[in-house]
Design an enzyme around this catalytic site. Sequence first.
Site, PDB file in Angstrom:
ATOM      1  N   LEU A  40      54.352  74.843  14.238  1.00  0.00           N
ATOM      2  CA  LEU A  40      53.288  74.555  15.300  1.00  0.00           C
ATOM      3  C   LEU A  40      52.238  73.939  14.437  1.00  0.00           C
ATOM      4  CD1 LEU A  40      52.086  76.123  18.475  1.00  0.00           C
ATOM      5  CD2 LEU A  40      50.633  75.792  16.426  1.00  0.00           C
ATOM      6  N   ASP A  42      48.981  70.682  15.438  1.00  0.00           N
ATOM      7  CA  ASP A  42      47.834  70.203  16.369  1.00  0.00           C
ATOM      8  C   ASP A  42      48.198  70.475  17.913  1.00  0.00           C
ATOM      9  OD1 ASP A  42      47.279  69.244  14.070  1.00  0.00           O
ATOM     10  OD2 ASP A  42      47.024  67.167  14.445  1.00  0.00           O
ATOM     11  N   TYR A 101      53.371  61.718  16.527  1.00  0.00           N
ATOM     12  CA  TYR A 101      52.382  62.426  16.192  1.00  0.00           C
ATOM     13  C   TYR A 101      51.281  62.693  17.184  1.00  0.00           C
ATOM     14  CZ  TYR A 101      53.589  62.639  11.297  1.00  0.00           C
ATOM     15  OH  TYR A 101      54.231  63.038  10.057  1.00  0.00           O
ATOM     16  N   ARG A 163      45.506  57.223  13.616  1.00  0.00           N
ATOM     17  CA  ARG A 163      46.179  58.051  14.437  1.00  0.00           C
ATOM     18  C   ARG A 163      45.324  59.049  15.444  1.00  0.00           C
ATOM     19  NH1 ARG A 163      47.061  59.811   9.061  1.00  0.00           N
ATOM     20  NH2 ARG A 163      45.868  61.477   8.399  1.00  0.00           N
TER      21      ARG A 163
END
Length: 488
Positions: A40, A42, A101, A163
Site C-alpha cells: 500500500l 498513497d 498512479y 502526476r
Amino acid sequence: MNREQELLNRAHKEINENKKLVEKDCFRQKYHIQPPVGFLNDPNGFIEFNGEYHVFYQFNPFYPGEKMVYWAHVKSRDLINWEELPIALAPSEWYEKNGCYSGSAVKNKGVLTLMYTGNVLDEERNREAYQCLAESTDGVKFIKHSSNPVIDKQPSGFTAHFRDPKLWQKNGLWYMVIGAQTDKEEGRVLLYKSRDLLNWDFVGATAGSNMEGLEDFGYMWECPNLFNMEDKDILICCPQGVEPQGLLYNNLFQCGYLAGKLDYSSGVLKHKGFTEMDRGFEFYAPQITEDSKNRVLLIGWMGMPGDVHPTEKFRWMHCLTIPRELKLIGEKLHQSPVEELKSLRKEEIAYNHVTITDEEIQLENISGNNFELEIIIEEIDAEEFGIKLRTSKSKDEYTLLNYSRDKKLIILDRNKSGKNLKGIRGCRLSNELKSLRIFSDNSSVEIFVNNGEEVFTSRVFPDMLSTDIWFLSNNGRVNIKSVRKWEI
C-alpha cells in the site's frame, strides 16, 4: 476475457491465496486501513459521496514480486469502520500499462469521478504520463472515460514526472494542481483549469523550487492538495530532494505546506515559506477532503519509499494514518484525530494529579499495544520529561518520547523500538509542552502534541509482550494534571 478482468482476477487470486499468511502476522493493525496483501502507498480519491466516506489507495497485490499498481477501495459511514470494496482501477489500458498512479475524486453531476495518472514506461524505461478519468454512478463500479487520456502531455519545459492531479471546483470552473518537474530538474506544482473535466488549460506554476524564496528546494514536487481555510489558500505538497537542515527535512522525502494567496489568473501562490506537517519518520502523500460537516479532513500514507519492514515476509507492507481534522490557527496548521475516533474507546483508566520527581514510574493498568493515551501537563519543573511506550519487562525495548524544557525540544527516539527501524526525529515547540494525545496500534504510533500543533507519525515493530508504559523526569519535578488511557 478482456485485459481488465484478467488483471482483476489475478489480483483477487493473490489476495485469496495469501489471506491466511497475512493474518498470521502479529504486526497487522487493529484500527488502520491496510492492504489485504501486498504493498500500500498513497491514499487517493478521499471523498464523501452519498453519505459515505471513500478512500482509495495505491495497491500492488504482487509485492515483493512484480510491480503492478492498482487502486484499492474502501468506504465507511463513520471514518472508523471500513468496508473493503472491489478494486476500483486496474492498469489495463495502453495509457496506464505500468500503473494507475495517484489522483483524486470529485462529485460531478451526481457521478463519482476519479482523475488519476496513467504511468507508461517504454522499452528503454523512458517515462510517459497521462491524466485520465474514470466514473461511477454507484460508487463501486468504475468505467474509464472514452476520451482518455484527457491530458496527454506535460507543458513545454517540463519532464514526464507529471502526476497526482488533485481537483476542486470554484466559480463554475474545475481547477487542478498537479506535481511536476522542470527540464532543469526543479520541483513544481502546476495549476490547470477546465469547464468540463475533459478539456484542460494550463494556467501556470503555482509553487516550487527556486520560486518565492525556496532556493534549491527539491527536484520533484508530488502529491499536491490545494484548499482554502480561514481566507488563506493552503498548498500541501511533497518535495523530493530537499537536503536536511538540523532538525528539518530528515526523511528521505518531505511533506509540508505553504499558506498564502493563490492568484487564479497566473497560477502563482504568494506564501511565506514551507512548513513540515509531521515530525515523525513515516508520513507522506496525504490527501484532504471537505465533508458535509464543513471539516477539512486528512488521511496520509504511514510509510516512506525504500522502507523495509518485518511484515514483508507475511506478504504485506504499510498502512494509512488515522483520519485527522485540519484547523488553521494563526499561520500554523493543526492536526487532530477526528471526533469519531472516540467511539473506539473502551475501558478507561484515569489518574489525576500525578507527580514525578527524578524517577521513572508506572501507573497501574496504563499499558498495552492498542490504546489511546491522553496526558494533560500542569507544570514541568525538570530538565526533562519522558514517556517510554511499548516497553519490555527487561526495559531494553521501548519507544521514547522525550521533552527538554529549556530547549522546548521534543524528540521521538526509536533506536530501541524493536525490529528493523531506528533513528531520532525532533522539533522545537512554540510554547511549553502542555498536552499529548497518543494512538498506539500493533505496529504504529501517532503522537499529537499541544492539541495537534506538532505531530509525530511512525511505524514501530516491538515484541507483542512489550506493553509497559513508563513516565520519567530528570533533574526536577513534573506535575501531571491527568492521565487517561483507553483500550482500542
